[in-house]
Design a protein around this motif. Sequence first.
Motif, PDB file in Angstrom:
ATOM      1  N   ALA A  14       0.842  -1.190   0.000  1.00  0.00           N
ATOM      2  CA  ALA A  14       0.000   0.000   0.000  1.00  0.00           C
ATOM      3  C   ALA A  14       0.887   1.254   0.000  1.00  0.00           C
ATOM      4  O   ALA A  14       1.896   1.304   0.706  1.00  0.00           O
ATOM      5  CB  ALA A  14      -0.913   0.004   1.220  1.00  0.00           C
ATOM      6  N   GLY A  15       0.484   2.220  -0.801  1.00  0.00           N
ATOM      7  CA  GLY A  15       1.275   3.433  -0.959  1.00  0.00           C
ATOM      8  C   GLY A  15       2.271   3.366  -2.089  1.00  0.00           C
ATOM      9  O   GLY A  15       2.853   4.388  -2.477  1.00  0.00           O
ATOM     10  N   GLY A  16       2.468   2.183  -2.633  1.00  0.00           N
ATOM     11  CA  GLY A  16       3.433   1.992  -3.699  1.00  0.00           C
ATOM     12  C   GLY A  16       2.864   2.319  -5.064  1.00  0.00           C
ATOM     13  O   GLY A  16       1.732   2.796  -5.204  1.00  0.00           O
ATOM     14  N   SER A  17       3.688   2.061  -6.089  1.00  0.00           N
ATOM     15  CA  SER A  17       3.315   2.376  -7.462  1.00  0.00           C
ATOM     16  C   SER A  17       3.506   1.168  -8.366  1.00  0.00           C
ATOM     17  O   SER A  17       4.324   0.286  -8.073  1.00  0.00           O
ATOM     18  CB  SER A  17       4.177   3.537  -7.994  1.00  0.00           C
ATOM     19  N   LEU A  18       2.770   1.177  -9.462  1.00  0.00           N
ATOM     20  CA  LEU A  18       2.853   0.103 -10.440  1.00  0.00           C
ATOM     21  C   LEU A  18       2.401   0.660 -11.785  1.00  0.00           C
ATOM     22  O   LEU A  18       1.483   1.496 -11.829  1.00  0.00           O
ATOM     23  CB  LEU A  18       1.944  -1.049 -10.015  1.00  0.00           C
ATOM     24  N   ASN A  19       3.038   0.226 -12.851  1.00  0.00           N
ATOM     25  CA  ASN A  19       2.618   0.640 -14.191  1.00  0.00           C
ATOM     26  C   ASN A  19       2.102  -0.569 -14.966  1.00  0.00           C
ATOM     27  O   ASN A  19       2.752  -1.607 -15.011  1.00  0.00           O
ATOM     28  CB  ASN A  19       3.790   1.246 -14.968  1.00  0.00           C
ATOM     29  N   LEU A  20       0.945  -0.417 -15.567  1.00  0.00           N
ATOM     30  CA  LEU A  20       0.386  -1.448 -16.434  1.00  0.00           C
ATOM     31  C   LEU A  20       0.495  -0.981 -17.886  1.00  0.00           C
ATOM     32  O   LEU A  20       0.311   0.202 -18.181  1.00  0.00           O
ATOM     33  CB  LEU A  20      -1.081  -1.700 -16.104  1.00  0.00           C
ATOM     34  N   SER A  21       0.776  -1.914 -18.765  1.00  0.00           N
ATOM     35  CA  SER A  21       0.845  -1.604 -20.193  1.00  0.00           C
ATOM     36  C   SER A  21      -0.143  -2.449 -20.974  1.00  0.00           C
ATOM     37  O   SER A  21      -0.393  -3.607 -20.620  1.00  0.00           O
ATOM     38  CB  SER A  21       2.254  -1.854 -20.734  1.00  0.00           C
ATOM     39  N   CYS A  22      -0.671  -1.871 -22.029  1.00  0.00           N
ATOM     40  CA  CYS A  22      -1.584  -2.577 -22.930  1.00  0.00           C
ATOM     41  C   CYS A  22      -1.054  -2.368 -24.346  1.00  0.00           C
ATOM     42  O   CYS A  22      -1.084  -1.238 -24.858  1.00  0.00           O
ATOM     43  CB  CYS A  22      -2.996  -2.025 -22.803  1.00  0.00           C
ATOM     44  N   ALA A  23      -0.566  -3.426 -24.943  1.00  0.00           N
ATOM     45  CA  ALA A  23      -0.033  -3.366 -26.304  1.00  0.00           C
ATOM     46  C   ALA A  23      -1.118  -3.779 -27.282  1.00  0.00           C
ATOM     47  O   ALA A  23      -1.679  -4.879 -27.153  1.00  0.00           O
ATOM     48  CB  ALA A  23       1.182  -4.278 -26.435  1.00  0.00           C
ATOM     49  N   ALA A  24      -1.409  -2.915 -28.232  1.00  0.00           N
ATOM     50  CA  ALA A  24      -2.458  -3.180 -29.215  1.00  0.00           C
ATOM     51  C   ALA A  24      -1.851  -3.519 -30.563  1.00  0.00           C
ATOM     52  O   ALA A  24      -0.864  -2.927 -30.984  1.00  0.00           O
ATOM     53  CB  ALA A  24      -3.370  -1.970 -29.343  1.00  0.00           C
ATOM     54  N   SER A  25      -2.450  -4.468 -31.246  1.00  0.00           N
ATOM     55  CA  SER A  25      -1.996  -4.836 -32.582  1.00  0.00           C
ATOM     56  C   SER A  25      -3.193  -5.255 -33.410  1.00  0.00           C
ATOM     57  O   SER A  25      -4.290  -5.448 -32.899  1.00  0.00           O
ATOM     58  CB  SER A  25      -0.973  -5.966 -32.512  1.00  0.00           C
ATOM     59  N   GLY A  26      -2.965  -5.378 -34.715  1.00  0.00           N
ATOM     60  CA  GLY A  26      -4.039  -5.786 -35.609  1.00  0.00           C
ATOM     61  C   GLY A  26      -4.519  -4.605 -36.433  1.00  0.00           C
ATOM     62  O   GLY A  26      -3.741  -3.808 -36.915  1.00  0.00           O
ATOM     63  N   ARG A  27      -5.807  -4.479 -36.538  1.00  0.00           N
ATOM     64  CA  ARG A  27      -6.425  -3.447 -37.355  1.00  0.00           C
ATOM     65  C   ARG A  27      -5.998  -2.058 -36.911  1.00  0.00           C
ATOM     66  O   ARG A  27      -5.848  -1.806 -35.723  1.00  0.00           O
ATOM     67  CB  ARG A  27      -7.937  -3.586 -37.250  1.00  0.00           C
ATOM     68  N   SER A  28      -5.818  -1.161 -37.842  1.00  0.00           N
ATOM     69  CA  SER A  28      -5.449   0.210 -37.530  1.00  0.00           C
ATOM     70  C   SER A  28      -6.465   0.809 -36.575  1.00  0.00           C
ATOM     71  O   SER A  28      -7.668   0.720 -36.795  1.00  0.00           O
ATOM     72  CB  SER A  28      -5.404   1.058 -38.793  1.00  0.00           C
ATOM     73  N   PHE A  29      -5.976   1.385 -35.521  1.00  0.00           N
ATOM     74  CA  PHE A  29      -6.916   1.823 -34.499  1.00  0.00           C
ATOM     75  C   PHE A  29      -6.754   3.296 -34.171  1.00  0.00           C
ATOM     76  O   PHE A  29      -6.800   3.711 -33.036  1.00  0.00           O
ATOM     77  CB  PHE A  29      -6.799   0.958 -33.233  1.00  0.00           C
ATOM     78  N   SER A  30      -6.562   4.117 -35.216  1.00  0.00           N
ATOM     79  CA  SER A  30      -6.373   5.540 -34.966  1.00  0.00           C
ATOM     80  C   SER A  30      -7.586   6.167 -34.311  1.00  0.00           C
ATOM     81  O   SER A  30      -7.479   7.130 -33.574  1.00  0.00           O
ATOM     82  CB  SER A  30      -6.050   6.262 -36.270  1.00  0.00           C
ATOM     83  N   SER A  31      -8.775   5.633 -34.564  1.00  0.00           N
ATOM     84  CA  SER A  31      -9.985   6.216 -33.999  1.00  0.00           C
ATOM     85  C   SER A  31     -10.480   5.444 -32.789  1.00  0.00           C
ATOM     86  O   SER A  31     -11.608   5.615 -32.368  1.00  0.00           O
ATOM     87  CB  SER A  31     -11.075   6.261 -35.064  1.00  0.00           C
ATOM     88  N   TYR A  32      -9.667   4.581 -32.226  1.00  0.00           N
ATOM     89  CA  TYR A  32     -10.068   3.772 -31.087  1.00  0.00           C
ATOM     90  C   TYR A  32      -9.927   4.520 -29.775  1.00  0.00           C
ATOM     91  O   TYR A  32      -9.147   5.462 -29.644  1.00  0.00           O
ATOM     92  CB  TYR A  32      -9.174   2.524 -30.978  1.00  0.00           C
ATOM     93  N   SER A  33     -10.693   4.072 -28.830  1.00  0.00           N
ATOM     94  CA  SER A  33     -10.468   4.427 -27.434  1.00  0.00           C
ATOM     95  C   SER A  33     -10.028   3.166 -26.714  1.00  0.00           C
ATOM     96  O   SER A  33     -10.520   2.068 -27.007  1.00  0.00           O
ATOM     97  CB  SER A  33     -11.733   4.974 -26.784  1.00  0.00           C
ATOM     98  N   ILE A  34      -9.107   3.330 -25.803  1.00  0.00           N
ATOM     99  CA  ILE A  34      -8.613   2.219 -24.991  1.00  0.00           C
ATOM    100  C   ILE A  34      -8.954   2.520 -23.534  1.00  0.00           C
ATOM    101  O   ILE A  34      -8.746   3.639 -23.059  1.00  0.00           O
ATOM    102  CB  ILE A  34      -7.091   2.063 -25.122  1.00  0.00           C
ATOM    103  N   ALA A  35      -9.471   1.520 -22.868  1.00  0.00           N
ATOM    104  CA  ALA A  35      -9.859   1.693 -21.474  1.00  0.00           C
ATOM    105  C   ALA A  35      -9.252   0.607 -20.600  1.00  0.00           C
ATOM    106  O   ALA A  35      -8.886  -0.464 -21.091  1.00  0.00           O
ATOM    107  CB  ALA A  35     -11.377   1.653 -21.343  1.00  0.00           C
ATOM    108  N   TRP A  36      -9.168   0.916 -19.324  1.00  0.00           N
ATOM    109  CA  TRP A  36      -8.820  -0.069 -18.305  1.00  0.00           C
ATOM    110  C   TRP A  36     -10.042  -0.294 -17.419  1.00  0.00           C
ATOM    111  O   TRP A  36     -10.674   0.667 -16.967  1.00  0.00           O
ATOM    112  CB  TRP A  36      -7.649   0.404 -17.458  1.00  0.00           C
ATOM    113  N   PHE A  37     -10.341  -1.571 -17.225  1.00  0.00           N
ATOM    114  CA  PHE A  37     -11.365  -1.987 -16.274  1.00  0.00           C
ATOM    115  C   PHE A  37     -10.684  -2.877 -15.246  1.00  0.00           C
ATOM    116  O   PHE A  37      -9.600  -3.396 -15.468  1.00  0.00           O
ATOM    117  CB  PHE A  37     -12.477  -2.769 -16.974  1.00  0.00           C
TER     118      PHE A  37
END
Length: 123
Positions: A14-37
């Motif tokens: 508790a109190g610490g930090s962490l970074n999550l990454s999401c790598a996207a590939s496939g269809r061109s996604f210039s108009s995409y939104s990416i979310a974290w749940f």
Amino acid sequence: QVQLVESGGGLVQAGGSLNLSCAASGRSFSSYSIAWFRQDPGKEREFVAAITRNTGYTSYTDSVKGRFTISIDNAKSTVTLQMSSLKPEDTAVYYCAARFGPTRTKGYEYGYWGQGTQVTVSS
């Protein structure tokens, strides 16, 4: 088709930090939104944060505002969730999701999902 792969989960105090990454590939996604749940066993899936790739617009759930930051590296097609001041209640499996168009906060509005990464915050 869009493929999403999360990484960066783990155990942190508790109190610490962490970074999550999401790598996207496939269809061109210039108009995409990416979310974290996130979802903890026995609880409903919860929206955490989202970003729209072409505008950089971001949105956050109230409980993470000021502690989490979502960002996008368009060159690498990667979305990062920087998490700081972590609390035990942040413990969950975190999922990255993608959709065409602007950000939304409901999971059913996202058509593409990653496999999830576990984040555990110890007290």
